[in-house]
Motif scaffolding. Structure first.
Motif, PDB file in Angstrom:
ATOM      1  N   GLU A 327       0.816  -1.213   0.000  1.00  0.00           N
ATOM      2  CA  GLU A 327       0.000   0.000   0.000  1.00  0.00           C
ATOM      3  C   GLU A 327       0.855   1.271   0.000  1.00  0.00           C
ATOM      4  O   GLU A 327       0.352   2.366   0.272  1.00  0.00           O
ATOM      5  CB  GLU A 327      -0.923   0.009   1.231  1.00  0.00           C
ATOM      6  N   PHE A 328       2.128   1.124  -0.326  1.00  0.00           N
ATOM      7  CA  PHE A 328       3.003   2.294  -0.381  1.00  0.00           C
ATOM      8  C   PHE A 328       2.686   3.118  -1.630  1.00  0.00           C
ATOM      9  O   PHE A 328       2.148   2.599  -2.615  1.00  0.00           O
ATOM     10  CB  PHE A 328       4.468   1.857  -0.385  1.00  0.00           C
ATOM     11  N   PRO A 329       3.005   4.408  -1.612  1.00  0.00           N
ATOM     12  CA  PRO A 329       2.718   5.254  -2.783  1.00  0.00           C
ATOM     13  C   PRO A 329       3.367   4.696  -4.046  1.00  0.00           C
ATOM     14  O   PRO A 329       4.509   4.230  -4.026  1.00  0.00           O
ATOM     15  CB  PRO A 329       3.324   6.610  -2.391  1.00  0.00           C
ATOM     16  N   ALA A 330       2.618   4.742  -5.138  1.00  0.00           N
ATOM     17  CA  ALA A 330       3.124   4.236  -6.408  1.00  0.00           C
ATOM     18  C   ALA A 330       4.165   5.194  -6.979  1.00  0.00           C
ATOM     19  O   ALA A 330       4.099   6.413  -6.783  1.00  0.00           O
ATOM     20  CB  ALA A 330       1.980   4.052  -7.393  1.00  0.00           C
ATOM     21  N   ALA A 331       5.125   4.627  -7.701  1.00  0.00           N
ATOM     22  CA  ALA A 331       6.123   5.420  -8.419  1.00  0.00           C
ATOM     23  C   ALA A 331       5.828   5.332  -9.909  1.00  0.00           C
ATOM     24  O   ALA A 331       5.395   4.288 -10.411  1.00  0.00           O
ATOM     25  CB  ALA A 331       7.526   4.901  -8.126  1.00  0.00           C
ATOM     26  N   THR A 332       6.043   6.424 -10.639  1.00  0.00           N
ATOM     27  CA  THR A 332       5.780   6.449 -12.076  1.00  0.00           C
ATOM     28  C   THR A 332       6.991   6.993 -12.822  1.00  0.00           C
ATOM     29  O   THR A 332       7.838   7.692 -12.256  1.00  0.00           O
ATOM     30  CB  THR A 332       4.550   7.320 -12.400  1.00  0.00           C
ATOM     31  N   GLN A 333       7.049   6.665 -14.107  1.00  0.00           N
ATOM     32  CA  GLN A 333       8.122   7.140 -14.978  1.00  0.00           C
ATOM     33  C   GLN A 333       7.528   7.396 -16.356  1.00  0.00           C
ATOM     34  O   GLN A 333       6.948   6.499 -16.971  1.00  0.00           O
ATOM     35  CB  GLN A 333       9.235   6.090 -15.073  1.00  0.00           C
ATOM     36  N   GLU A 334       7.631   8.639 -16.835  1.00  0.00           N
ATOM     37  CA  GLU A 334       7.099   8.968 -18.152  1.00  0.00           C
ATOM     38  C   GLU A 334       7.999   8.420 -19.254  1.00  0.00           C
ATOM     39  O   GLU A 334       9.219   8.352 -19.110  1.00  0.00           O
ATOM     40  CB  GLU A 334       6.966  10.482 -18.307  1.00  0.00           C
ATOM     41  N   ALA A 335       7.364   8.038 -20.374  1.00  0.00           N
ATOM     42  CA  ALA A 335       8.115   7.577 -21.538  1.00  0.00           C
ATOM     43  C   ALA A 335       8.619   8.781 -22.330  1.00  0.00           C
ATOM     44  O   ALA A 335       8.021   9.866 -22.276  1.00  0.00           O
ATOM     45  CB  ALA A 335       7.224   6.702 -22.413  1.00  0.00           C
ATOM     46  N   PRO A 336       9.721   8.627 -23.079  1.00  0.00           N
ATOM     47  CA  PRO A 336      10.193   9.726 -23.934  1.00  0.00           C
ATOM     48  C   PRO A 336       9.107  10.157 -24.913  1.00  0.00           C
ATOM     49  O   PRO A 336       8.363   9.331 -25.449  1.00  0.00           O
ATOM     50  CB  PRO A 336      11.396   9.122 -24.660  1.00  0.00           C
ATOM     51  N   ALA A 337       9.021  11.449 -25.166  1.00  0.00           N
ATOM     52  CA  ALA A 337       7.934  11.990 -25.984  1.00  0.00           C
ATOM     53  C   ALA A 337       7.943  11.449 -27.406  1.00  0.00           C
ATOM     54  O   ALA A 337       6.890  11.162 -27.982  1.00  0.00           O
ATOM     55  CB  ALA A 337       8.017  13.518 -26.003  1.00  0.00           C
ATOM     56  N   ASP A 338       9.104  11.289 -28.023  1.00  0.00           N
ATOM     57  CA  ASP A 338       9.172  10.872 -29.426  1.00  0.00           C
ATOM     58  C   ASP A 338       9.945   9.574 -29.601  1.00  0.00           C
ATOM     59  O   ASP A 338      10.527   9.318 -30.654  1.00  0.00           O
ATOM     60  CB  ASP A 338       9.835  11.969 -30.269  1.00  0.00           C
ATOM     61  N   GLY A 339       9.951   8.742 -28.571  1.00  0.00           N
ATOM     62  CA  GLY A 339      10.751   7.526 -28.641  1.00  0.00           C
ATOM     63  C   GLY A 339       9.976   6.341 -29.187  1.00  0.00           C
ATOM     64  O   GLY A 339       8.832   6.440 -29.627  1.00  0.00           O
ATOM     65  N   HIS A 340      10.628   5.187 -29.151  1.00  0.00           N
ATOM     66  CA  HIS A 340       9.989   3.936 -29.555  1.00  0.00           C
ATOM     67  C   HIS A 340       8.974   3.520 -28.492  1.00  0.00           C
ATOM     68  O   HIS A 340       9.106   3.860 -27.315  1.00  0.00           O
ATOM     69  CB  HIS A 340      11.043   2.842 -29.730  1.00  0.00           C
TER      70      HIS A 340
END
Length: 580
Positions: A327-340
């Protein structure tokens, strides 16, 4: 294979994250009591959640799915119609029903027929008068009845050789002009649920019948308990390549005493996806879709190698990745805007180990799902060296759910709470079944007097009570008190006989029998001491004629013999607490 860039692919939505549990079993193991819950049978898959009643018993979490007529329904004879038919509409949609039955270890449904001059299956040789349709939509015609086996053309009495007429395999087929019934549980999952019912022998004068089709009841979540134990760091399971090119939704539970190890890994030529325990308090979700490795990390404030179950959920789509631990806070990571954006894998999927020779996982992995599909870890573990199917030791995680001195008991799949040493009952020993007494308070249960005594209480011939004489009894109760002397139980009769259970002034248990009004009371004293210590004690008393045994808690059983009489005649009342 050429890759696509973000600008050339239609934007995709984030896959639905499961908000609800997938079974009543999962809700129970979060400490929930009986009630209505939304069940999402395939997690983040396409099947919609459904509201289901969960009946949490001491040993089992039942999913109960109702239909439009679970009541006993009367059918009257009618010369105008040759059959009575009924169709059953369930509260769940078809794909929900199918998924619940498939993932449950056991399902059952009551099928009962009450008859008077109304035959059922026309056994042993005739064409069946009645049948039902069950199984996956649209279902198949079934000509066996509740409690019997598929294809047997029998009722349960035929299976047990107990039918009213031994020449028939159902009670109703005897065609008696008196009420009989054929009732039992349908337990063959491939034949469930019951979708419709046709009753045929109802047109004759004097024919009467009634039927009941109960709700569908299922328990045991095969996905929730599907587990494997990795007993060496070099052991692993392998499965076909994971296809999560655009969307990946991975969830599982683990428990370990190790501080690191790889849970899951799948490789491509350059791409990969991996989830690992990087330290005793950190889980890492890493992947590469051609833009270079990306990592999502969750660090916890408590150790994860405490040999208790912990949950992991890792998700990835074209926009971002997410990792959640317990129940710990989730971590997120955005994908590169113009990547594969395509994850291209070609190796086998490794569970509990790695093809890249990193440190494998040591411990248990359970309920592993990839994009809504549960991997059968247990079946693969049966044929894999260094890996064992299933995983013991559930009480280390779920034991605290047992309340009020309830004891956690290990089961192959899960646990149960033993409430025997508690004044409570229920799935978690949370329902109080005791009463608290002040020194001047008692509870009296009056038992019904025989009619003859009520009419003329001055005449008590022994023949009136001949069928109500007790030559033995079993008594069991638990108590907690600081007071002595204290009366626990008093049972008396219309003959001025009684049995009394009390704690004497020395804090010891006394059992008093007076089974003859003209003789002295017999006092049976236990040698167990200090019973008014405020702790919960359990007493079990068994009498058969003149032999009496008493057991207190886990102490040795004490045996006694009565000398005055052995018959306890016509009980009048039972009193808990002080005698008025």
């Amino acid at each position: 294979m050429p890759r696509s860039s973000g600008g050339s692919v239609k934007e995709l939505c984030w896959p639905g994250t499961a908000t609800y549990e997938q079974s009543c079993e999962a809700y129970k193991h979060k400490g929930n009591a009986s009630g209505h819950y939304y069940i999402d049978v395939d997690g983040s898959g396409p099947i919609k959640p459904q509201l289901i009643y969960c009946n949490m018993t001491e040993d089992t979490a039942w999913m109960v799915i109702q239909h439009n007529n679970t009541e006993l329904t009367r059918v009257h004879s009618s010369p105008e119609r040759s059959q009575h038919s009924a169709h059953f509409d369930y509260a769940s949609e078809e794909e929900q029903l199918t998924a619940v039955i498939s993932q449950s270890q056991h399902c059952e449904q009551e099928l009962s027929y009450y008859c008077r001059k109304s035959r059922l299956l026309n056994t042993p040789e005739g064409a069946p008068f009645s049948w039902w349709v069950g199984g996956l939509d649209p279902g198949q015609i079934q000509t066996y009845w509740g409690g019997a086996q598929p294809g047997s053309r029998q009722c349960v009495c035929g299976l047990q050789d107990t039918c009213l007429d031994p020449d028939h395999y159902c009670n109703c087929d005897a065609d008696y002009d008196q009420w009989a019934n054929d009732s039992g549980l349908l337990t063959h999952k491939e034949s469930l649920p019951v979708r419709s019912l046709v009753l045929g022998d109802i047109q004759r004068p004097g024919s009467e019948a009634a039927y009941r089709v109960g709700p569908l009841r299922c328990h045991g979540d095969k996905n929730f308990w599907n587990a494997a134990f990795f007993d060496t760091e070099k052991s692993y399971l392998h499965f076909p390549t994971f296809h999560g090119e655009l969307n990946a939704d991975i969830s599982f539970l683990f428990k370990t005493t190790s501080s690191s190890g790889v849970f899951l890994e799948n490789l491509g030529i350059k791409d990969f996806i991996r989830i690992e325990l990087s330290s005793s308090s950190e889980v890492v979700f890493s992947f590469d879709v051609g833009n270079g490795p990306l990592e999502v990390r969750v660090e916890t404030s408590v150790p994860l190698n405490d040999n208790r179950w912990h949950s992991v959920r890792a998700e990835r789509n074209v926009k971002e990745a997410l990792l959640r631990v317990d129940e710990f806070p989730a971590a997120t990571q955005e994908a590169p805007a113009d990547g594969h954006i395509h994850l291209q894998l070609n190796s086998q999927l490794f569970i509990g180990g790695t093809a890249s020779r990193q440190k494998g996982f040591l411990g248990c992995i359970r309920s592993l799902q990839l994009n809504g599909i549960t991997l059968d870890l247990e079946e693969r573990a049966k044929i894999t060296p260094g890996v064992q199917p299933g995983c013991p030791g559930h009480c280390s995680s779920y034991g605290p759910l047992c309340q009020n001195q309830g004891r956690c008991v290990e089961k192959t799949n899960g646990f149960s709470c033993d409430c025997g040493q508690s004044a409570y009952t229920g799935a978690f020993c949370h329902k109080e079944v005791s009463a608290s007494f002040k020194s001047t308070v008692s509870i009296t249960y009056m038992l019904k007097e025989p009619y003859e005594v009520s009419r003329n209480s001055s005449v008590w011939p022994s023949s009136i009570y001949s069928d109500m004489t007790l030559r033995g009894e079993n008594i069991s109760l638990s108590f907690r008190t600081h007071q002595s002397p204290a009366l626990l139980l008093y049972v008396n009769s219309f003959y001025r006989e009684y049995v009394a259970l009390l704690i004497n002034k020395h804090d010891e248990l006394e059992l008093r029998y007076k089974l003859h009004s003209g003789r002295d009371v017999e006092v049976l004293g236990s040698r167990v001491m200090n019973l008014a210590d405020g702790r919960l004690h359990t007493v079990t008393i068994r009498r058969l004629a003149d032999t009496v045994s008493v057991q207190i808690d886990q102490n040795a059983r004490e045996d006694f013999n009565l000398t005055s009489d052995v018959e306890f005649n016509n009980i009048k009342s039972l009193i808990l607490g002080r005698v008025q």
